[in-house]
Design a protein around this motif. Sequence first.
Motif, PDB file in Angstrom:
ATOM      1  N   PRO A  91      26.195  18.806  43.094  1.00  0.00           N
ATOM      2  CA  PRO A  91      27.149  19.828  43.546  1.00  0.00           C
ATOM      3  C   PRO A  91      27.227  20.997  42.573  1.00  0.00           C
ATOM      4  O   PRO A  91      26.752  20.922  41.435  1.00  0.00           O
ATOM      5  N   LEU A  92      27.847  22.042  43.045  1.00  0.00           N
ATOM      6  CA  LEU A  92      28.162  23.196  42.201  1.00  0.00           C
ATOM      7  C   LEU A  92      29.676  23.289  42.095  1.00  0.00           C
ATOM      8  O   LEU A  92      30.378  23.299  43.111  1.00  0.00           O
ATOM      9  N   ILE A  93      30.168  23.359  40.855  1.00  0.00           N
ATOM     10  CA  ILE A  93      31.599  23.561  40.615  1.00  0.00           C
ATOM     11  C   ILE A  93      31.740  24.824  39.789  1.00  0.00           C
ATOM     12  O   ILE A  93      31.192  24.928  38.685  1.00  0.00           O
ATOM     13  N   LEU A  94      32.487  25.788  40.339  1.00  0.00           N
ATOM     14  CA  LEU A  94      32.763  27.051  39.665  1.00  0.00           C
ATOM     15  C   LEU A  94      34.274  27.183  39.553  1.00  0.00           C
ATOM     16  O   LEU A  94      34.993  27.058  40.545  1.00  0.00           O
ATOM     17  N   GLN A  95      34.762  27.434  38.337  1.00  0.00           N
ATOM     18  CA  GLN A  95      36.206  27.620  38.174  1.00  0.00           C
ATOM     19  C   GLN A  95      36.479  28.591  37.036  1.00  0.00           C
ATOM     20  O   GLN A  95      35.687  28.733  36.104  1.00  0.00           O
ATOM     21  N   TYR A  96      37.613  29.263  37.147  1.00  0.00           N
ATOM     22  CA  TYR A  96      38.055  30.197  36.111  1.00  0.00           C
ATOM     23  C   TYR A  96      39.538  30.469  36.317  1.00  0.00           C
ATOM     24  O   TYR A  96      40.114  30.115  37.355  1.00  0.00           O
ATOM     25  N   GLU A  97      40.152  31.121  35.328  1.00  0.00           N
ATOM     26  CA  GLU A  97      41.594  31.377  35.342  1.00  0.00           C
ATOM     27  C   GLU A  97      41.864  32.864  35.530  1.00  0.00           C
ATOM     28  O   GLU A  97      41.119  33.710  35.029  1.00  0.00           O
ATOM     29  N   VAL A  98      42.938  33.158  36.256  1.00  0.00           N
ATOM     30  CA  VAL A  98      43.369  34.540  36.482  1.00  0.00           C
ATOM     31  C   VAL A  98      44.883  34.600  36.311  1.00  0.00           C
ATOM     32  O   VAL A  98      45.602  33.716  36.777  1.00  0.00           O
ATOM     33  N   ASN A  99      45.348  35.684  35.669  1.00  0.00           N
ATOM     34  CA  ASN A  99      46.782  35.941  35.567  1.00  0.00           C
ATOM     35  C   ASN A  99      47.018  37.414  35.899  1.00  0.00           C
ATOM     36  O   ASN A  99      46.557  38.303  35.187  1.00  0.00           O
ATOM     37  N   PHE A 100      47.720  37.669  36.996  1.00  0.00           N
ATOM     38  CA  PHE A 100      48.106  39.032  37.338  1.00  0.00           C
ATOM     39  C   PHE A 100      49.374  39.360  36.564  1.00  0.00           C
ATOM     40  O   PHE A 100      50.497  39.184  37.050  1.00  0.00           O
ATOM     41  N   GLN A 101      49.197  39.841  35.331  1.00  0.00           N
ATOM     42  CA  GLN A 101      50.342  40.040  34.440  1.00  0.00           C
ATOM     43  C   GLN A 101      51.312  41.097  34.960  1.00  0.00           C
ATOM     44  O   GLN A 101      52.510  41.037  34.659  1.00  0.00           O
ATOM     45  N   SER A 102      50.802  42.062  35.726  1.00  0.00           N
ATOM     46  CA  SER A 102      51.656  43.104  36.292  1.00  0.00           C
ATOM     47  C   SER A 102      51.745  42.992  37.797  1.00  0.00           C
ATOM     48  O   SER A 102      52.053  43.969  38.483  1.00  0.00           O
ATOM     49  N   GLY A 103      51.500  41.809  38.316  1.00  0.00           N
ATOM     50  CA  GLY A 103      51.411  41.669  39.763  1.00  0.00           C
ATOM     51  C   GLY A 103      50.103  42.257  40.253  1.00  0.00           C
ATOM     52  O   GLY A 103      49.177  42.510  39.473  1.00  0.00           O
ATOM     53  N   ILE A 104      50.002  42.509  41.537  1.00  0.00           N
ATOM     54  CA  ILE A 104      48.789  43.100  42.090  1.00  0.00           C
ATOM     55  C   ILE A 104      49.159  43.908  43.322  1.00  0.00           C
ATOM     56  O   ILE A 104      49.794  43.389  44.244  1.00  0.00           O
ATOM     57  N   ASP A 105      48.816  45.187  43.326  1.00  0.00           N
ATOM     58  CA  ASP A 105      49.067  46.051  44.478  1.00  0.00           C
ATOM     59  C   ASP A 105      47.852  46.053  45.401  1.00  0.00           C
ATOM     60  O   ASP A 105      47.947  45.701  46.568  1.00  0.00           O
ATOM     61  N   CYS A 106      46.737  46.482  44.865  1.00  0.00           N
ATOM     62  CA  CYS A 106      45.504  46.512  45.645  1.00  0.00           C
ATOM     63  C   CYS A 106      44.344  46.367  44.677  1.00  0.00           C
ATOM     64  O   CYS A 106      44.173  47.191  43.767  1.00  0.00           O
ATOM     65  N   GLY A 107      43.592  45.318  44.861  1.00  0.00           N
ATOM     66  CA  GLY A 107      42.456  45.093  43.973  1.00  0.00           C
ATOM     67  C   GLY A 107      41.991  43.661  44.044  1.00  0.00           C
ATOM     68  O   GLY A 107      42.619  42.806  44.666  1.00  0.00           O
TER      69      GLY A 107
END
Length: 481
Positions: free
Chosen positions: A37-53
Motif C-alpha cells: 500500500p501507499l500511505i501519505l500523511q502530513y499535518e496542517v494548521n490554519f493558524q489564521s483560519g482560511i478564506d480561500c486557498g
Amino acid sequence: MRDTKLPGDKGLVLKSRAKHHAISAQLLRPFSFTNKPLILQYEVNFQSGIDCGGAYVKLLTQTPDLDLAQFVDKTPYTIMFGPDKCGEDYKLHFIFRHKNPKTGEFEEKHAKKPDADLRTYYTDKKTHLYTLVLNPDNSFEVLVDQTVVNSGSLLTDMTPPVNPAAEIEDPDDNKPDDWDERAKIQDPDATKPEDWDEDAPAQVPDESAVKPEGWLDEEPEYIGDPDALKPDDWDEDMDGEWEAPQVPNSKCESAPGCGEWKRPMIDNPNYKGKWKPPMIDNPNYQGVWKPRKIPNPAFFEDLDPFKMSAFNAVGLELWSMTSEIFFDNFFITDERNTADRWATEGWSLKKSAESAAEPGLATQMLSAAEERPWLWVVYVLTVALPLVLIIVFCCTGKKKIPAADYKKTDEPQPDVKEEEEEEEKAAQEEDKSSPVAETEAVVEEDAAEAEEGEEAEEGEDGEEEEKAEELEQDTEADEKK
C-alpha cells in the motif's frame, strides 16, 4: 508556529497572501506501486483560519525531465491530496492521474466528496493530521486525525470513471422526422358544446348585495388636507397649480363607506373560459427517441488502476488568500503501522499540548456566542428553562382536585361523592362487625332498657301520690261536716 504549544517544534509556513507558492523535495528513492500500500500523511494548521486557498500536497511523477527548480502548476504529478477551501465549499481532495492504456494520455480522476462535515478542521485553528491510504486491491481511505472521513474504490468511486463505458450513443444517429414523442394529444373528434360561452366574464356584480345604511355617496373617500399650506417657494409657473395633499375624509370614519357605492364582484357560475379539446392517448406514440448504442471505440478495461505512475518527489504548489498556513511531518511509507507510530510520536503530542492549553467550557461558549450572537438564545433556553421547571415542581404543592375540576375527556371518570359515601358505609359496617362495637351496642341497649324502667316507675309513683292526695282531701271534708 505563531503560538506554538511545543517549544522548538518547527515546520513550513506559507507567509504571504494572494501569491503563488511552490516548494519541493526529492525522495530518498522513488515509490513504485507494486504489491504494497501507499500511505501519505502530513499535518496542517490554519493558524489564521482560511478564506480561500489550498493546503494540498502533490506527489510528483518520476520523469527524465523533472526539474524541481522549475516546479509549477503544470509539473506532472501522480497524486494530489489535501484540504482546499473557497467560500463555503470545504473540500478534501484526492486526485490521481490515470494513464489511458490505449492512447497513453493522462486524465485526472477525482474521488467522491466526503460525507463528513469538514468545517471544524478549517476553522478551529488546531493542528490536524491528513492521511491517504491506497491499497493494492484498489480500495482507498481518507482520514483526518486518524478517523476515516471518506473511503471507496478506484474502480467505482472516481469521477470520471477509470474505465469508460463499453457502449456509447451513436453520434451519427438522428431522430427520424416522423418520430412522434407525444404521449398525449388533443382529441380530434371533440367539438365545443353549443352552450359553451367563451365570452362570459370570470366575475359578475352580486345582484343580491344591498348598499349599507349610512353610506355617504356625496362624500369623497379622500379630501385635501385643510391644514396644509402652500410652501413659500412654490412657483406655479415652474411647479404648476398647488394642491393640498390628500388625507382620509374624517366623515367617513363613522360611516360604512364613502363615494359611489358599487356592487361587489363574485365568481360567475356560468364562467367556463376558453374551450379546449380534451387530451387522449396518442395512438401514434413511439416513445422518447434515443440514439442507438454502438461499441465505444475508446473502450478499455483497466482492472488495476492502483498501479499508477511512480513518483520520486513531493511538493507544495499553492495559492492562498490567507497567510500563516503551517505544514509539518510529511511522511510517505508502505507500512500502515509505521505511519500510525509516526503519528503517535508527532501529531499526538501536538494534540495533547493544544488540548491542555484550551480554555474552559465557559470561555469557549462565550467565544462562540461572540461569533454567533444567536447562541445567546440557546444558552438562555438551555439554562433558564430547566431552572423554571424545577422551581415550579418543587415550590407548588399537590392539591386535591375537586370532582368539578376533573379534566374533560371522552373516558368515563369516577363519581367522587359516590365513592365517599361507599367508603363511609364500608367503614360503618366494619365498625359494627368488630367486638368492641358489639359490646358498645349491648351496653347501649341495657342503658335504654334502664331508662325505660325508670320512666315506668316514675309513672307509677305519680299515680300513687295522686290517689293519696285525693284520700286526704276526702278525709278533711268529712271532718268539717
